[in-house]
Design a protein around this motif. Structure first.
Motif, PDB file in Angstrom:
ATOM      1  N   PHE A 127      43.636  50.233  25.805  1.00  0.00           N
ATOM      2  CA  PHE A 127      43.539  49.530  24.519  1.00  0.00           C
ATOM      3  C   PHE A 127      42.672  50.324  23.549  1.00  0.00           C
ATOM      4  CE2 PHE A 127      44.124  46.247  27.834  1.00  0.00           C
ATOM      5  CZ  PHE A 127      45.370  45.781  27.439  1.00  0.00           C
ATOM      6  N   TRP A 128      42.705  51.650  23.698  1.00  0.00           N
ATOM      7  CA  TRP A 128      42.049  52.582  22.794  1.00  0.00           C
ATOM      8  C   TRP A 128      40.545  52.344  22.696  1.00  0.00           C
ATOM      9  CZ3 TRP A 128      46.126  52.198  18.245  1.00  0.00           C
ATOM     10  CH2 TRP A 128      47.372  52.574  18.743  1.00  0.00           C
ATOM     11  N   GLY A 129      39.942  52.042  23.846  1.00  0.00           N
ATOM     12  CA  GLY A 129      38.491  51.938  23.896  1.00  0.00           C
ATOM     13  C   GLY A 129      37.928  50.544  23.788  1.00  0.00           C
ATOM     14  N   HIS A 130      38.774  49.517  23.716  1.00  0.00           N
ATOM     15  CA  HIS A 130      38.271  48.146  23.700  1.00  0.00           C
ATOM     16  C   HIS A 130      37.790  47.742  25.099  1.00  0.00           C
ATOM     17  CE1 HIS A 130      40.476  48.213  19.957  1.00  0.00           C
ATOM     18  NE2 HIS A 130      40.019  47.018  19.635  1.00  0.00           N
ATOM     19  N   SER A 131      36.974  46.700  25.148  1.00  0.00           N
ATOM     20  CA  SER A 131      36.530  46.158  26.423  1.00  0.00           C
ATOM     21  C   SER A 131      37.547  45.140  26.943  1.00  0.00           C
ATOM     22  CB  SER A 131      35.176  45.461  26.275  1.00  0.00           C
ATOM     23  OG  SER A 131      34.160  46.388  25.951  1.00  0.00           O
ATOM     24  N   ILE A 132      37.638  45.053  28.250  1.00  0.00           N
ATOM     25  CA  ILE A 132      38.404  43.995  28.900  1.00  0.00           C
ATOM     26  C   ILE A 132      37.388  42.980  29.426  1.00  0.00           C
ATOM     27  CG2 ILE A 132      39.917  43.417  30.824  1.00  0.00           C
ATOM     28  CD1 ILE A 132      41.006  46.298  30.639  1.00  0.00           C
ATOM     29  N   ILE A 133      37.578  41.709  29.092  1.00  0.00           N
ATOM     30  CA  ILE A 133      36.642  40.653  29.494  1.00  0.00           C
ATOM     31  C   ILE A 133      37.402  39.603  30.286  1.00  0.00           C
ATOM     32  CG2 ILE A 133      34.904  39.008  28.740  1.00  0.00           C
ATOM     33  CD1 ILE A 133      34.891  40.450  26.019  1.00  0.00           C
ATOM     34  N   VAL A 134      36.915  39.340  31.485  1.00  0.00           N
ATOM     35  CA  VAL A 134      37.500  38.290  32.322  1.00  0.00           C
ATOM     36  C   VAL A 134      36.467  37.182  32.475  1.00  0.00           C
ATOM     37  CG1 VAL A 134      38.470  37.707  34.570  1.00  0.00           C
ATOM     38  CG2 VAL A 134      38.932  39.963  33.562  1.00  0.00           C
ATOM     39  N   CYS A 135      36.873  35.953  32.154  1.00  0.00           N
ATOM     40  CA  CYS A 135      35.995  34.792  32.251  1.00  0.00           C
ATOM     41  C   CYS A 135      36.495  33.875  33.361  1.00  0.00           C
ATOM     42  CB  CYS A 135      35.970  34.010  30.938  1.00  0.00           C
ATOM     43  SG  CYS A 135      35.445  34.980  29.513  1.00  0.00           S
ATOM     44  N   GLY A 136      35.559  33.377  34.164  1.00  0.00           N
ATOM     45  CA  GLY A 136      35.959  32.499  35.244  1.00  0.00           C
ATOM     46  C   GLY A 136      34.788  31.743  35.824  1.00  0.00           C
ATOM     47  N   ASN A 137      35.009  31.158  36.992  1.00  0.00           N
ATOM     48  CA  ASN A 137      33.991  30.382  37.678  1.00  0.00           C
ATOM     49  C   ASN A 137      34.098  30.651  39.170  1.00  0.00           C
ATOM     50  OD1 ASN A 137      32.894  27.780  39.087  1.00  0.00           O
ATOM     51  ND2 ASN A 137      32.166  27.598  36.975  1.00  0.00           N
ATOM     52  N   ILE A 138      32.985  30.559  39.866  1.00  0.00           N
ATOM     53  CA  ILE A 138      33.002  30.847  41.301  1.00  0.00           C
ATOM     54  C   ILE A 138      33.771  29.797  42.096  1.00  0.00           C
ATOM     55  CG2 ILE A 138      30.910  32.251  41.329  1.00  0.00           C
ATOM     56  CD1 ILE A 138      29.358  29.752  42.194  1.00  0.00           C
ATOM     57  N   ASP A 139      34.216  28.728  41.429  1.00  0.00           N
ATOM     58  CA  ASP A 139      35.099  27.779  42.111  1.00  0.00           C
ATOM     59  C   ASP A 139      36.511  28.341  42.276  1.00  0.00           C
ATOM     60  OD1 ASP A 139      36.264  27.584  39.592  1.00  0.00           O
ATOM     61  OD2 ASP A 139      35.720  25.495  39.263  1.00  0.00           O
ATOM     62  N   GLY A 140      36.727  29.548  41.731  1.00  0.00           N
ATOM     63  CA  GLY A 140      38.012  30.221  41.883  1.00  0.00           C
ATOM     64  C   GLY A 140      38.921  30.139  40.681  1.00  0.00           C
ATOM     65  N   LYS A 141      38.508  29.400  39.655  1.00  0.00           N
ATOM     66  CA  LYS A 141      39.351  29.246  38.467  1.00  0.00           C
ATOM     67  C   LYS A 141      39.016  30.331  37.444  1.00  0.00           C
ATOM     68  CE  LYS A 141      40.293  26.138  34.583  1.00  0.00           C
ATOM     69  NZ  LYS A 141      39.914  24.862  33.912  1.00  0.00           N
ATOM     70  N   PHE A 142      40.062  30.983  36.930  1.00  0.00           N
ATOM     71  CA  PHE A 142      39.890  31.944  35.839  1.00  0.00           C
ATOM     72  C   PHE A 142      40.297  31.276  34.536  1.00  0.00           C
ATOM     73  CE2 PHE A 142      40.420  34.794  39.486  1.00  0.00           C
ATOM     74  CZ  PHE A 142      39.296  35.588  39.322  1.00  0.00           C
ATOM     75  N   ASP A 143      39.495  31.495  33.496  1.00  0.00           N
ATOM     76  CA  ASP A 143      39.757  30.884  32.197  1.00  0.00           C
ATOM     77  C   ASP A 143      40.531  31.786  31.247  1.00  0.00           C
ATOM     78  OD1 ASP A 143      38.368  28.479  32.822  1.00  0.00           O
ATOM     79  OD2 ASP A 143      36.477  29.528  32.469  1.00  0.00           O
ATOM     80  N   SER A 144      40.198  33.094  31.275  1.00  0.00           N
ATOM     81  CA  SER A 144      40.852  34.003  30.321  1.00  0.00           C
ATOM     82  C   SER A 144      40.617  35.444  30.706  1.00  0.00           C
ATOM     83  CB  SER A 144      40.324  33.769  28.896  1.00  0.00           C
ATOM     84  OG  SER A 144      38.932  34.093  28.824  1.00  0.00           O
ATOM     85  N   ALA A 145      41.532  36.290  30.237  1.00  0.00           N
ATOM     86  CA  ALA A 145      41.354  37.744  30.276  1.00  0.00           C
ATOM     87  C   ALA A 145      41.781  38.244  28.919  1.00  0.00           C
ATOM     88  CB  ALA A 145      42.196  38.373  31.382  1.00  0.00           C
ATOM     89  N   GLU A 146      40.895  38.943  28.229  1.00  0.00           N
ATOM     90  CA  GLU A 146      41.180  39.357  26.867  1.00  0.00           C
ATOM     91  C   GLU A 146      40.519  40.685  26.570  1.00  0.00           C
ATOM     92  OE1 GLU A 146      39.631  36.057  24.713  1.00  0.00           O
ATOM     93  OE2 GLU A 146      37.553  36.673  24.934  1.00  0.00           O
ATOM     94  N   ILE A 147      40.886  41.263  25.428  1.00  0.00           N
ATOM     95  CA  ILE A 147      40.249  42.493  24.989  1.00  0.00           C
ATOM     96  C   ILE A 147      39.383  42.199  23.774  1.00  0.00           C
ATOM     97  CG2 ILE A 147      42.050  43.996  25.924  1.00  0.00           C
ATOM     98  CD1 ILE A 147      43.180  44.250  23.091  1.00  0.00           C
ATOM     99  N   ALA A 148      38.319  42.964  23.631  1.00  0.00           N
ATOM    100  CA  ALA A 148      37.397  42.759  22.520  1.00  0.00           C
ATOM    101  C   ALA A 148      36.661  44.044  22.231  1.00  0.00           C
ATOM    102  CB  ALA A 148      36.395  41.647  22.842  1.00  0.00           C
TER     103      ALA A 148
END
Length: 270
Positions: A248-269
């Protein structure tokens, strides 16, 4: 909203009396935000202590923000108006938890009482955890962090400073879980990011005229992700930042979740 209304609404938050103070600025410099539909920036800098001049009032140690309004040109000019970690003399109007800047009188003011506050604020602050070791407070963002190796990747581990120590302990419990099964968590996080973002990465690939890659597979996507920072929060929440391997030409990849195993989002910023 008209500029006059913006100014009126802003100034309503402060008393009419203009007083002269000396103050210590905090560990971050001038920043600003602008509400949707507004023309003016609301610029500010943190203060960590102040005293009313021409009086016998003692130094007040408190965290508040010195604020003012500025148009685009004025904001650019005001970025260097005040420096972090300095003692300044100002004219202000007081508000609830903040002050409105009326005029900067001196940017390098001498005051023995405030010098004590400044020097104390410059001392490093550490948090020692019996499992994960020593973290240092990054005062500009009120976050503790340390270098770590997680699933054979080097990065940073961070958590927010709270007055409530139980909240910091809760955030560290999140980290314990991520570290106890770090290889498994790393794999799960990367698989989720690849599932969510590989198609987007291939869209970006079509706009890269210099690449020799024909297609980014999910396996390739996961291999290009490199750990940057793990941010842990109370109640099991986390954000994990990765460099993108130029997908993504140098953007960060951010993964948000919880240790209960649920992921909320994966996005670039960024």
């Amino acid at each position: 909203m008209s500029i006059s209304n913006e100014v009126s609404n802003f100034e309503k938050r402060f008393t009419d009396d203009v007083i002269e103070i000396a103050a210590v600025t905090g560990a971050s410099g001038v920043g600003a935000g602008r509400a949707a539909g507004n023309t003016l920036w609301q610029a500010s800098i943190p203060l960590i202590g102040w005293k009313k001049l021409n009086s016998n009032d003692p130094v007040i140690k408190e965290n508040l923000r010195l604020q003012w309004l500025a148009n685009d040109k004025e904001f650019e000019e005001s970025r260097d108006l005040l420096d972090m970690n300095s003692i300044v003399r100002l004219q202000i109007r007081k508000g609830e938890g903040s002050m409105m800047l009326v005029k900067v009188l001196e940017t390098s003011y001498q005051d023995d009482d405030l010098e004590v506050v400044l020097q104390e604020s410059l001392k490093p602050v550490f948090y020692n955890d019996e499992i994960l070791g020593q973290f240092e407070l990054i005062k500009s963002v009120n976050t503790f962090e340390k270098k770590i190796i997680w699933a054979n990747d080097e990065g940073l581990l961070s958590f927010d400073w709270f007055e409530d120590n139980d909240k910091m302990k809760s955030a560290l419990k999140t980290a314990y879980v991520l570290f106890e099964q770090q290889d498994e968590w790393s794999q799960r996080v990367k698989e989720y990011a690849a599932e969510e973002l590989t198609e987007l990465a291939n869209d970006w690939l079509q706009d890269d005229e210099e690449t020799e890659i024909q297609e980014i597979t999910k396996e390739m996507f996961m291999g290009l992700m490199k750990l940057s920072t793990i941010c842990v929060y109370p109640e099991g929440d986390f954000e994990i930042f990765y460099s993108d391997g130029d997908m993504f030409w140098g953007h960060s990849i951010i993964v948000c979740g919880n240790i209960d195993g649920k992921f909320d989002s994966a996005e670039i910023a960024g």
